[in-house]
Design an enzyme around this catalytic site. Sequence first.
Site, PDB file in Angstrom:
ATOM      1  CG  LEU A  40     -18.867   1.915   0.425  1.00 33.23           C
ATOM      2  CD1 LEU A  40     -18.753   3.363   0.895  1.00 33.23           C
ATOM      3  CD2 LEU A  40     -20.296   1.424   0.571  1.00 33.23           C
ATOM      4  CG  HIS A  60      -2.186  -8.871  -0.892  1.00 30.85           C
ATOM      5  ND1 HIS A  60      -1.556  -7.666  -0.735  1.00 30.85           N
ATOM      6  CD2 HIS A  60      -3.473  -8.564  -1.151  1.00 30.85           C
ATOM      7  CE1 HIS A  60      -2.436  -6.685  -0.882  1.00 30.85           C
ATOM      8  NE2 HIS A  60      -3.605  -7.207  -1.132  1.00 30.85           N
ATOM      9  CE1 TYR A 118      -3.275  -2.729  -0.190  1.00 36.39           C
ATOM     10  CE2 TYR A 118      -3.771  -2.431   2.140  1.00 36.39           C
ATOM     11  CZ  TYR A 118      -3.998  -3.063   0.928  1.00 36.39           C
ATOM     12  OH  TYR A 118      -4.952  -4.046   0.847  1.00 36.39           O
ATOM     13  CB  SER A 170      -6.101 -11.834   0.846  1.00 38.20           C
ATOM     14  OG  SER A 170      -6.896 -10.897   0.172  1.00 38.20           O
ATOM     15  N   GLY A 214     -12.640   1.633   3.454  1.00 38.41           N
ATOM     16  CA  GLY A 214     -11.434   2.287   2.946  1.00 38.41           C
ATOM     17  C   GLY A 214     -11.460   3.803   3.029  1.00 38.41           C
TER      18      GLY A 214
END
Length: 309
Positions: free
Chosen positions: A221, A117, A52, A147, A274
Site C-alpha cells: 500500500l 534480504h 526489523y 528478496s 504491514g
Amino acid sequence: MRYIEFGNTGKRVSVIALGCMRMASLDVLKAEAVVKASLESGINFFDHADIYGAGKSEELFAQVLKRNPSLRDRIFIQSKCAIRSGLYDFSKRHILASVDGILRRLGVDHIDCLLLHRPDALMDLDEVSSAFSELKTSGKVCSFGVSNMNRFQMELLGCAIENNSSVIITANQLQLSLVHTPMIDEMFNVNTKFDGAIVRSSGTLEYCRMKDIIVQCWSPLQKGFFQGVFLGDPEYGKLNDVLNSLAEEYKVGPDAVAYAWLLRYPARMQVIVGTMSPDRIESASHAADFDLTREQWYELYRAAGNSLP
Ligand SMILES: NC(=O)c1ccc[n+]([C@@H]2O[C@H](COP(=O)([O-])OP(=O)(O)OC[C@H]3O[C@@H](n4cnc5c(N)ncnc54)[C@H](OP(=O)(O)O)[C@@H]3O)[C@@H](O)[C@H]2O)c1
C-alpha cells in the site's frame, strides 16, 4: 483465505501474510492481538528480518510465542538476513551467525524459510551454497529464498545450488503494488521508446512463474519507499475512485481490492501486509475471497496513472 504449497516444505501458507517490520513499535499485548487477529483471519505466515526494529520485532514475536506455546506448530515463520550497516553480506560466516541470532531472538529451534534480504554484488556462490546446506542439514532452516533479486541474480544463485538437491529458491520478496509497477510496466512496453520499456527487473516476474517461485509483494500500500499509503490520498484520486467502487461491488474494503490486484497476477503470489491494526488485518484477509476480472485488473492499472502502448 487461500493457501498455497510452500516449496518442498510440505506446508501450506496463506496468500495474505503478515509482515512484522512495524511490530517493533508495539508492546507485547498489542503484538499478541496482531498475531491472534492474523490467525483468526486465516493468516498463518509471518515475515520477519533480523534488522526489523534492530531485532526488536523478532524479540516481541518471541514473547507472543512464549505466552501461547501451542502457536509455533500452527504458523510459518520466515526471516531474512544479509543487510548490515552500509553493506550487504552473503558470506557464509555472516549467514550462519545471522541465523543463530534470528533463532535466539525468536526463541525457536528452526525457522521455516530464510531469505537473503538484498543482493550482495560480492556474493561467493560456493559460500552461499555451503551455508544453505549446513543450515538445512542442521535443521535450523527448512527452506530458502531471496528478496529484491532480478531474474539473472536468481539464475546465478540457482547455478550454485543446483547440485544441492535439498535446497531450492522457493520465494522472491519484491516491492510490488498498484503504484509501484516497474516489473509490470516492462511487460507492456517491450521494444517501445516509452519509459515503461526501461528494464528494471529483467523479466523477474516471468522467471518466477516459469520456475514456480513464489512472489511475495512487499509494501503493498505504500507510495514510493515508505512515503505513506496511497489509499485515500488525493494524489491518487482516480485510483481511489476505482478501488472504492470495486470495494462496494465485492463488499470488501478498498485495501482488499488493492491486495486482490496483486493476487490476480498469474504467478504463485503472496501479499505481505504491514498493518499492525487487527481490524485492517481482518479486512486484508478478504482479498482472497474473490478474483478481479481481466477488465477490472487493467482498469486499476490504468487508474494508477499508467497507459498502455
Ligand atoms: N524485502 C524487503 O526489502 C522489504 C522491504 C519493506 C518491507 N518488507 C516486508 O513487507 C511488509 C509490509 O511492508 P509495509 O509495512 O511497508 O507495507 P504496507 O502494508 O504497504 O504499509 C503498512 C503501513 O501502512 C499503514 N496502513 C495500512 N492500511 C492503511 C489504511 N487503510 N489507511 C491508512 N494507513 C494504512 C499501516 O498503519 P497501521 O499499522 O496503523 O494500519 C502501516 O503503517 C513489512 O512488514 C516487511 O515484512 C520487506
